[in-house]
Design a protein around this motif. Structure first.
Motif, mmCIF file in Angstrom:
data_model
loop_
_atom_site.group_PDB
_atom_site.id
_atom_site.type_symbol
_atom_site.label_atom_id
_atom_site.label_comp_id
_atom_site.label_asym_id
_atom_site.label_seq_id
_atom_site.Cartn_x
_atom_site.Cartn_y
_atom_site.Cartn_z
ATOM 1 N N ASN A 27 -6.719 6.234 1.732
ATOM 2 C CA ASN A 27 -6.358 5.650 0.446
ATOM 3 C C ASN A 27 -4.718 5.374 0.640
ATOM 4 N N GLU A 28 -4.551 4.942 -0.256
ATOM 5 C CA GLU A 28 -2.746 4.376 -0.549
ATOM 6 C C GLU A 28 -1.870 5.649 -0.246
ATOM 7 N N ALA A 81 2.743 1.661 -3.402
ATOM 8 C CA ALA A 81 1.352 2.091 -4.207
ATOM 9 C C ALA A 81 1.170 3.713 -4.227
ATOM 10 N N GLY A 82 1.017 3.964 -2.875
ATOM 11 C CA GLY A 82 0.660 5.641 -2.582
ATOM 12 C C GLY A 82 1.971 6.452 -3.185
ATOM 13 N N ILE A 95 0.994 -1.102 -0.061
ATOM 14 C CA ILE A 95 -0.117 -0.042 0.156
ATOM 15 C C ILE A 95 0.815 1.224 0.091
ATOM 16 N N SER A 101 0.827 6.398 2.628
ATOM 17 C CA SER A 101 2.186 6.458 2.096
ATOM 18 C C SER A 101 2.600 7.721 2.942
#
Ligand code: SF4
Ligand code: ZN
Length: 708
Positions: A240-241, A9-10, A6, A245
């Protein structure tokens, strides 16, 4: 997906967005288009601090994108994941900087303030080191209960924390009854998640400003924020990612993240707390923030966060002082048997005895007695009245002594606030803050006109006069003790202020009397006495004992200090100075600039840029931070020729210091109205024009030896 996946991806998503943003800005404006945040000397602070790169143009941002890429190494390793989190911070800074490159005020259309300029950060130095602001909460996302969110923010506010809002929480809090604004310590930053970088930027600039960290020293930076910036993050709602992050970035800097949903927990760093009545407790514990709570027997809240609260005319229930009546306040030392502890008297009509708006005269007399109390501490205690009264929700206090001005708002009245509550607050807080010097406190609140006037003449005015005479007689020559203050070491580890009767602490908040009282209140605390012994040079202000004390207090970082010189071993600066003084060789003198002045000075730098030349407890000859009050001192730059070296100051500052400065110049050089010989921004800021003005005024600096 795993937590690692995650985060990566972020980071990649943020990078992609940053690349797009830069590419389209370059296409629109070209590579040479300027990029800068307003009001900072640190370019794009996160990138500058992490890499040493100063970004000036959209083209430079392409280099910065390279930095982002280098930070993303996708392996199942916590260190690498945290680096990827930092990369998201850098991406966010790039994206936000483009907003500022394309618009003068990208936050004009939203309640958020966006980028936080350097002077605000400097102004937070003292409250943070004293613990007046015990921590920083960063609130992000959207809470599914507006009321619970508001309760959390209010709780932080009542505990004195500084709260930053990002995302939907901005509107949610603003729609609630929480008082919002810098003065209330609740600051909306922006709607976009990338706006979180403006808070990260505050933490990072604290390291540059106060910690004198070298740009590019990423490990040093991380260590500084971890150990010294007491921040944490609360997220609300689904993550969300990119948020995850960014959260990893926060964790990398040492800021725990507390989410209100299930998250894979990382002990001490990423914590789930679904019960929002426990969010505050969990957060404070995670960051190790301890709060002293003060419960007072009054019907409204009491917290430092209400200090800046203004009561506007329409909301006034009762008013004392200003144009309509007389108001004065006095702390009066008495013997132990003359004071009955906790006796609170209201003499004269209370505010509920007539229809609003109520205008009454007022005298607040705080009688104190204590074995360790000294008459010298009276003004120190008395100055706190201003803060104590201001901390009351719905009550405003301005001024001091017999120019006090107090307003009580309608809301406070409705909640039951009456005059005796002023007494309760003063009683409790005098004990709380000055417990080691006062054993007994009683308070008289007088609104009887004849009595207010009579006691002003017979009691207050003679006291004020005697204190002024004492202060005027108090010079560096007449005392045998100076004081060190190392309160700011929690941010600037090797900084020490040496406080003398004629040179107050550079924050402006600690005079020699304050330091003396602080020592009495806490014998092993931040202020320690220095015997004024071993004079080496009286002109420059060098004493062997002072050197020894500074050497010891700075753990050997600074071994010699000249108290009256800007060129030879000047006193160090921490970062929270009220004014900065810098040399203008062409004009053979110095400029003095106050923190509030935002424009460029004749040395070609703003306050912030000048200020960035010094700080972090390092000696920087030619630059010196100092308090406003030092400007009218006969010791100011004594080694270089004294106040006659001041050639330029902002107009507001001139007006503020005029009386003392003129008096000092008259005494030192027999010059009348010296302040009028000093140039300001309404006259000129170009060096040549400044010199023309000085020549026309026959300014004394021009006749002196070259300053360098
Ligand atoms: Fe910091 Fe100096 Fe003020 Fe003490 S006197 S609080 S060390 S700036
Ligand atoms: Zn400081």
């Amino acid at each position: 997906m795993s937590l690692f996946e995650i985060i990566y991806a972020g980071s990649n998503a943020a990078l992609g967005l940053a690349e797009q943003t830069v590419a389209s800005a370059v296409a629109e404006k070209g590579k040479d288009h300027k990029v800068a945040f307003p009001g900072t000397a640190y370019s794009l602070p996160v990138i500058f601090a992490a890499t040493g790169l100063k970004i000036n143009t959209l083209g430079d941002l392409e280099t910065a994108l390279g930095v982002v890429k280098s930070l993303i190494v996708e392996e199942e390793d916590l260190g690498k994941a945290l680096n990827a989190g930092l990369s998201t911070a850098v991406s966010a800074e790039i994206i936000e900087s483009v907003k500022y490159a394309l618009s003068d005020d990208p936050y004009a259309d939203e309640p958020g303030i966006g980028f936080v300029p350097d002077p605000i950060i400097r102004s937070l130095g003292v409250p943070l080191v004293t613990g007046d602001i015990p921590g920083i909460a960063v609130i992000l996302g959207e809470c599914d209960s507006r009321d619970e969110l508001a309760a959390i923010v209010k709780d932080y506010q009542s505990k004195g924390l500084l709260t930053f809002l990002i995302g939907k929480t901005v509107d949610q809090v603003m729609e609630s009854d929480v008082k919002v604004g810098l003065e209330f310590r609740v600051i909306p930053i922006g709607y976009d998640v990338t706006a979180v970088i403006h808070v990260v930027s505050v933490a990072i600039r604290a390291a540059l400003i106060f910690g004198a960290l070298k740009p590019g020293d990423l490990p040093g930076l991380i260590q500084y924020t971890k150990e010294r910036v007491p921040a944490f993050v609360n997220t609300f709602g689904a993550l969300n990612e990119v948020v995850v992050s960014a959260g990893a970035g926060a964790i990398a800097l040492g800021f725990p993240v507390i989410a209100d949903i299930d998250v894979p927990e990382v002990p001490g760093a990423l914590i789930a707390q679904k019960d929002r009545s426990l969010t505050v407790k969990t957060s404070l514990e995670a960051r190790g923030i301890k709060i002293k709570v003060k419960e007072l027997p009054i019907p409204v809240a009491f917290a430092a966060a209400f200090e800046g609260e203004r009561i506007r005319k329409e909301s006034v229930y009762a008013e004392f002082g200003s144009k309509r009546s007389k108001a004065w306040e006095l702390v009066n030392m008495k013997s132990m048997d003359e004071v009955e502890d906790h006796k609170i008297e209201v003499i004269g009509p209370d505010i509920d005895s007539m229809d609003p708006p109520v205008y009454l005269p007022l005298a607040m007399i705080v009688d104190v007695a204590g074995k360790n109390m000294e008459a010298d501490f009276e003004p120190v205690l008395e100055r706190r009245i201003h803060y104590f009264v201001n901390y009351i929700e719905g009550v405003m206090h301005i001024g001091q002594r017999n120019i006090a001005w107090i307003r009580i708002g309608k809301d406070a009245f409705e909640k039951g606030f009456r005059l005796k509550h002023l007494g309760e607050v003063l009683y409790a807080m005098m004990h709380e803050d000055f417990g080691t010097v006062v054993d007994k406190v009683s308070v008289k609140i007088i609104t009887d006109k004849a009595m207010v006037e009579e006691l002003e003449q017979s009691l207050a005015l003679p006291k004020y006069k005697a204190r002024d005479e004492r202060l005027a007689a108090l010079t560096d020559e007449t005392v045998d003790t100076f004081y060190s203050c190392k309160l700011c070491q929690s941010f600037a580890p090797s900084h020490v202020c040496v406080i003398t009767p004629e040179r107050l602490g550079l924050c402006g908040a600690v005079s020699w009397l304050d330091a003396k009282a602080t020592k009495e209140l806490n014998p092993v605390g931040a202020c320690q006495p220095i015997a004024k012994e071993g004079v080496e040079d009286e002109e420059k202000g060098i004493w062997t004992e002072v050197n020894k004390a500074v050497d010891e207090a700075s753990q050997g970082a600074v071994t010699r200090v000249s108290l009256y010189s800007i060129l030879e071993d000047p006193m160090t600066s921490c970062g929270c100075f009220e004014c900065i003084c810098g040399i203008v060789p062409e004009a053979n003198g110095v400029v003095v600039v106050n923190r509030e002045f935002a424009d460029v000075t004749p040395v070609g730098m703003t306050f912030g840029e000048l200020a960035s030349m010094t700080g972090g407890g390092v000696q920087t000859p030619g630059f010196m931070g100092h308090g406003r009050h030092f400007i009218g001192s006969k010791k100011f730059l004594k080694a270089e020729g004294g106040i006659a070296r001041i050639v330029w100051m902002p107009k507001d500052l001139k007006d503020d210091v005029r009386i003392r400065l003129d008096a000092a110049a008259k005494e030192l050089y027999d010059i009348d109205n010296f302040t009028d010989m000093i140039c300001d921004e309404t006259i000129a800021t170009d060096v040549e024009e400044v010199i023309n003005f000085l020549t026309e005024k026959n300014h004394p600096a021009l006749d002196k030896d070259p300053i360098m």
